[in-house]
Scaffold this active site. Structure first.
Site, PDB file in Angstrom:
ATOM      1  N   ASP A  33     -24.047  -9.675  -3.041  1.00 29.18           N
ATOM      2  CA  ASP A  33     -23.028 -10.712  -2.801  1.00 29.18           C
ATOM      3  C   ASP A  33     -21.608 -10.143  -2.807  1.00 29.18           C
ATOM      4  O   ASP A  33     -20.633 -10.881  -2.694  1.00 29.18           O
ATOM      5  CB  ASP A  33     -23.148 -11.820  -3.855  1.00 29.18           C
ATOM      6  CG  ASP A  33     -22.924 -11.297  -5.272  1.00 29.18           C
ATOM      7  OD1 ASP A  33     -22.645 -10.092  -5.433  1.00 29.18           O
ATOM      8  OD2 ASP A  33     -23.018 -12.103  -6.213  1.00 29.18           O
ATOM      9  N   GLU A  35     -20.137  -8.467  -5.314  1.00 32.31           N
ATOM     10  CA  GLU A  35     -19.550  -8.213  -6.643  1.00 32.31           C
ATOM     11  C   GLU A  35     -19.707  -6.736  -7.006  1.00 32.31           C
ATOM     12  O   GLU A  35     -20.735  -6.118  -6.727  1.00 32.31           O
ATOM     13  CB  GLU A  35     -20.243  -9.090  -7.699  1.00 32.31           C
ATOM     14  CG  GLU A  35     -19.870 -10.550  -7.570  1.00 32.31           C
ATOM     15  CD  GLU A  35     -20.377 -11.394  -8.739  1.00 32.31           C
ATOM     16  OE1 GLU A  35     -21.127 -10.865  -9.586  1.00 32.31           O
ATOM     17  OE2 GLU A  35     -20.020 -12.586  -8.781  1.00 32.31           O
ATOM     18  N   GLN A  93       5.726  -6.324  -7.037  1.00 30.70           N
ATOM     19  CA  GLN A  93       5.884  -7.788  -7.170  1.00 30.70           C
ATOM     20  C   GLN A  93       6.276  -8.079  -8.620  1.00 30.70           C
ATOM     21  O   GLN A  93       5.508  -8.640  -9.388  1.00 30.70           O
ATOM     22  CB  GLN A  93       4.580  -8.497  -6.809  1.00 30.70           C
ATOM     23  CG  GLN A  93       4.200  -8.373  -5.344  1.00 30.70           C
ATOM     24  CD  GLN A  93       3.006  -9.268  -5.011  1.00 30.70           C
ATOM     25  OE1 GLN A  93       2.947 -10.424  -5.407  1.00 30.70           O
ATOM     26  NE2 GLN A  93       2.045  -8.710  -4.289  1.00 30.70           N
ATOM     27  N   HIS A 125       7.810   1.553  -9.772  1.00 30.08           N
ATOM     28  CA  HIS A 125       8.948   1.199  -8.906  1.00 30.08           C
ATOM     29  C   HIS A 125      10.158   0.768  -9.743  1.00 30.08           C
ATOM     30  O   HIS A 125      11.286   1.174  -9.478  1.00 30.08           O
ATOM     31  CB  HIS A 125       8.515   0.086  -7.944  1.00 30.08           C
ATOM     32  CG  HIS A 125       9.585  -0.336  -7.001  1.00 30.08           C
ATOM     33  ND1 HIS A 125      10.174   0.551  -6.114  1.00 30.08           N
ATOM     34  CD2 HIS A 125      10.195  -1.517  -6.812  1.00 30.08           C
ATOM     35  CE1 HIS A 125      11.094  -0.097  -5.418  1.00 30.08           C
ATOM     36  NE2 HIS A 125      11.135  -1.337  -5.825  1.00 30.08           N
ATOM     37  N   ASP A 163      17.483   4.173  -0.197  1.00 33.22           N
ATOM     38  CA  ASP A 163      18.302   3.089  -0.754  1.00 33.22           C
ATOM     39  C   ASP A 163      18.866   3.549  -2.092  1.00 33.22           C
ATOM     40  O   ASP A 163      18.452   4.577  -2.646  1.00 33.22           O
ATOM     41  CB  ASP A 163      17.503   1.782  -0.891  1.00 33.22           C
ATOM     42  CG  ASP A 163      16.245   1.949  -1.740  1.00 33.22           C
ATOM     43  OD1 ASP A 163      16.281   2.730  -2.714  1.00 33.22           O
ATOM     44  OD2 ASP A 163      15.228   1.302  -1.423  1.00 33.22           O
ATOM     45  N   LYS A 187      19.900   0.060   2.507  1.00 29.72           N
ATOM     46  CA  LYS A 187      18.718  -0.497   3.168  1.00 29.72           C
ATOM     47  C   LYS A 187      18.688  -2.014   3.041  1.00 29.72           C
ATOM     48  O   LYS A 187      18.942  -2.556   1.980  1.00 29.72           O
ATOM     49  CB  LYS A 187      17.450   0.093   2.541  1.00 29.72           C
ATOM     50  CG  LYS A 187      16.161  -0.511   3.054  1.00 29.72           C
ATOM     51  CD  LYS A 187      14.968   0.296   2.568  1.00 29.72           C
ATOM     52  CE  LYS A 187      14.191  -0.410   1.513  1.00 29.72           C
ATOM     53  NZ  LYS A 187      12.970   0.287   1.097  1.00 29.72           N
ATOM     54  N   ARG A 189      15.883  -5.015   3.891  1.00 31.40           N
ATOM     55  CA  ARG A 189      14.511  -5.294   4.353  1.00 31.40           C
ATOM     56  C   ARG A 189      14.453  -6.703   4.912  1.00 31.40           C
ATOM     57  O   ARG A 189      14.759  -7.673   4.227  1.00 31.40           O
ATOM     58  CB  ARG A 189      13.528  -5.137   3.189  1.00 31.40           C
ATOM     59  CG  ARG A 189      12.081  -5.357   3.596  1.00 31.40           C
ATOM     60  CD  ARG A 189      11.141  -5.147   2.430  1.00 31.40           C
ATOM     61  NE  ARG A 189      10.899  -3.749   2.118  1.00 31.40           N
ATOM     62  CZ  ARG A 189      10.106  -2.953   2.812  1.00 31.40           C
ATOM     63  NH1 ARG A 189       9.483  -3.408   3.889  1.00 31.40           N
ATOM     64  NH2 ARG A 189       9.934  -1.700   2.455  1.00 31.40           N
ATOM     65  N   ASP A 213      11.580   9.156  -1.776  1.00 32.95           N
ATOM     66  CA  ASP A 213      11.399   7.761  -2.190  1.00 32.95           C
ATOM     67  C   ASP A 213      10.282   7.708  -3.222  1.00 32.95           C
ATOM     68  O   ASP A 213       9.531   8.676  -3.377  1.00 32.95           O
ATOM     69  CB  ASP A 213      11.054   6.889  -0.980  1.00 32.95           C
ATOM     70  CG  ASP A 213      11.504   5.434  -1.170  1.00 32.95           C
ATOM     71  OD1 ASP A 213      11.922   5.063  -2.280  1.00 32.95           O
ATOM     72  OD2 ASP A 213      11.433   4.665  -0.186  1.00 32.95           O
TER      73      ASP A 213
HETATM   74  C1  R5P Z   1      11.209  -0.113  -2.025  1.00 32.95           C
HETATM   75  O1  R5P Z   1      12.286  -0.373  -2.583  1.00 32.95           O
HETATM   76  C2  R5P Z   1      10.489   1.171  -2.229  1.00 32.95           C
HETATM   77  O2  R5P Z   1      11.270   2.086  -2.932  1.00 32.95           O
HETATM   78  C3  R5P Z   1      10.051   1.793  -0.919  1.00 32.95           C
HETATM   79  O3  R5P Z   1      11.195   2.147  -0.173  1.00 32.95           O
HETATM   80  C4  R5P Z   1       9.224   0.851  -0.111  1.00 32.95           C
HETATM   81  O4  R5P Z   1       8.279   0.212  -0.905  1.00 32.95           O
HETATM   82  C5  R5P Z   1       8.551   1.582   1.023  1.00 32.95           C
HETATM   83  O5  R5P Z   1       7.786   0.677   1.760  1.00 32.95           O
HETATM   84  P1  R5P Z   1       7.512   0.918   3.318  1.00 32.95           P
HETATM   85  O6  R5P Z   1       6.937   2.274   3.475  1.00 32.95           O
HETATM   86  O7  R5P Z   1       6.540  -0.181   3.662  1.00 32.95           O
HETATM   87  O8  R5P Z   1       8.797   0.740   4.034  1.00 32.95           O
END
Ligand code: R5P
Length: 285
Positions: A33, A35, A93, A125, A163, A187, A189, A213
């Site tokens: 199923d 799981e 998130q 993050h 950023d 940056k 988004r 990053d």
């Molecule tokens: C956002 O602030 C993170 O530091 C990354 O820049 C971001 O999550 C990268 O996501 P993507 O590759 O989808 O642009």
């Protein structure tokens, strides 16, 4: 004893070598199923005092697997359960974006905390997500290692973050490399894949650039940054990150943008994961 989640098998093995601890036999299965059934028979056999579960929660299944492994090792009688999330999924998130939204990072942290005495995670993050765990998780810093695979002959290098939030990472890598200067882009988004990058003032003409990053997910941020650099007669462009999630067509997107090489760590096991975070994790265990 080290217990590997299915997503972090190579890193768990590297950590076992680093700590000179045994690597437990594990099994990942599923029922008809759908799981899941993740088990650690090796822990039941060896009855160690401590189990260190190493599993990046790159998917909802991986989250569930962590909860199962935590329960399995506790059931096997271990006294201390340490959970290492090399990459913590849902970590971005970290707030409710709109009324009625969950704080998903907190929700998963609470669930994982119920089965762990200690939690470690690598370069989250936002470090504040560590406080969602009970007790507060330890943030392991592995960014300095990102300088390791860079060529030694970078020409007048610039270490750029896409950023302002990632400038510390860029500075860490620049320090570890031992030459060059740092700067960051602005940056904005617009959506999950639509990112707008405003160039920094630094002169990049004929200079090698390393864009740093914490995570490359869809590759939108990095490819946009590389595009901006290409318009400004940059030399070679290398990109490096702690967590090479590289979802969907990210690698193709970045290759088409003209990057020389992509580097990442083994918090997420991909073809570009040339840097191991095992020593950094081991230093906290
Ligand atoms: C956002 O602030 C993170 O530091 C990354 O820049 C971001 O999550 C990268 O996501 P993507 O590759 O989808 O642009």
């Amino acid at each position: 004893m080290i217990v590997s989640g299915s997503t972090s098998q190579a890193l768990a093995a590297a950590l076992a070598r680093e700590l000179d601890e045994p690597l437990a036999a594990v099994e990942y299965d599923s029922f008809p199923d759908g799981e899941l059934l993740a088990a650690a028979p090796g822990v039941a056999d060896a009855e160690p005092d401590r189990a260190v579960i190493v599993a990046s929660t790159v998917s909802s299944d991986a989250h569930l697997e962590v909860l199962q492994l935590q329960d399995a090792v506790r059931e096997a009688g271990v006294e201390e359960v340490v959970t290492v999330l090399p990459y913590m999924g849902y970590g971005r998130q970290d707030k409710a974006f709109e009324p009625g939204h969950p704080i998903s990072a907190r929700a998963v942290a609470r669930a994982i905390s119920t089965g762990a005495d200690r939690v470690l995670t690598v370069d989250p993050h936002e470090e504040a997500v560590c406080e969602f765990f009970e007790p507060t998780a330890t943030a392991v810093d592995a960014a300095g290692r990102l300088a390791e695979p860079l060529p030694g002959d970078l020409v007048d290098p610039v270490f750029l973050s896409p950023d302002a939030g990632a400038i510390d990472l860029a500075e860490t890598v620049q320090n570890a490399y031992g030459a060059g200067e740092t700067d960051y882009f602005e940056k904005v988004r617009h959506s999950g894949t639509d990112v707008e990058i405003t160039p920094s003032d630094v002169d990049v003409a004929d200079r090698d650039v390393v864009v740093v990053d914490d995570i490359i997910a869809t590759g939108s941020t990095m490819s946009e940054a590389v595009g901006v650099l290409r318009e400004r007669s940059v030399g070679r462009v290398f990109i490096t990150c702690v967590h090479p999630l590289l979802a969907r067509n990210a690698v193709t997107k970045l290759s088409r943008a003209g990057v020389e090489a992509i580097y990442g760590t083994d918090t997420i096991e991909r073809g570009v994961s040339t840097v191991s975070v095992a020593p950094a994790i081991a230093s906290h265990l």
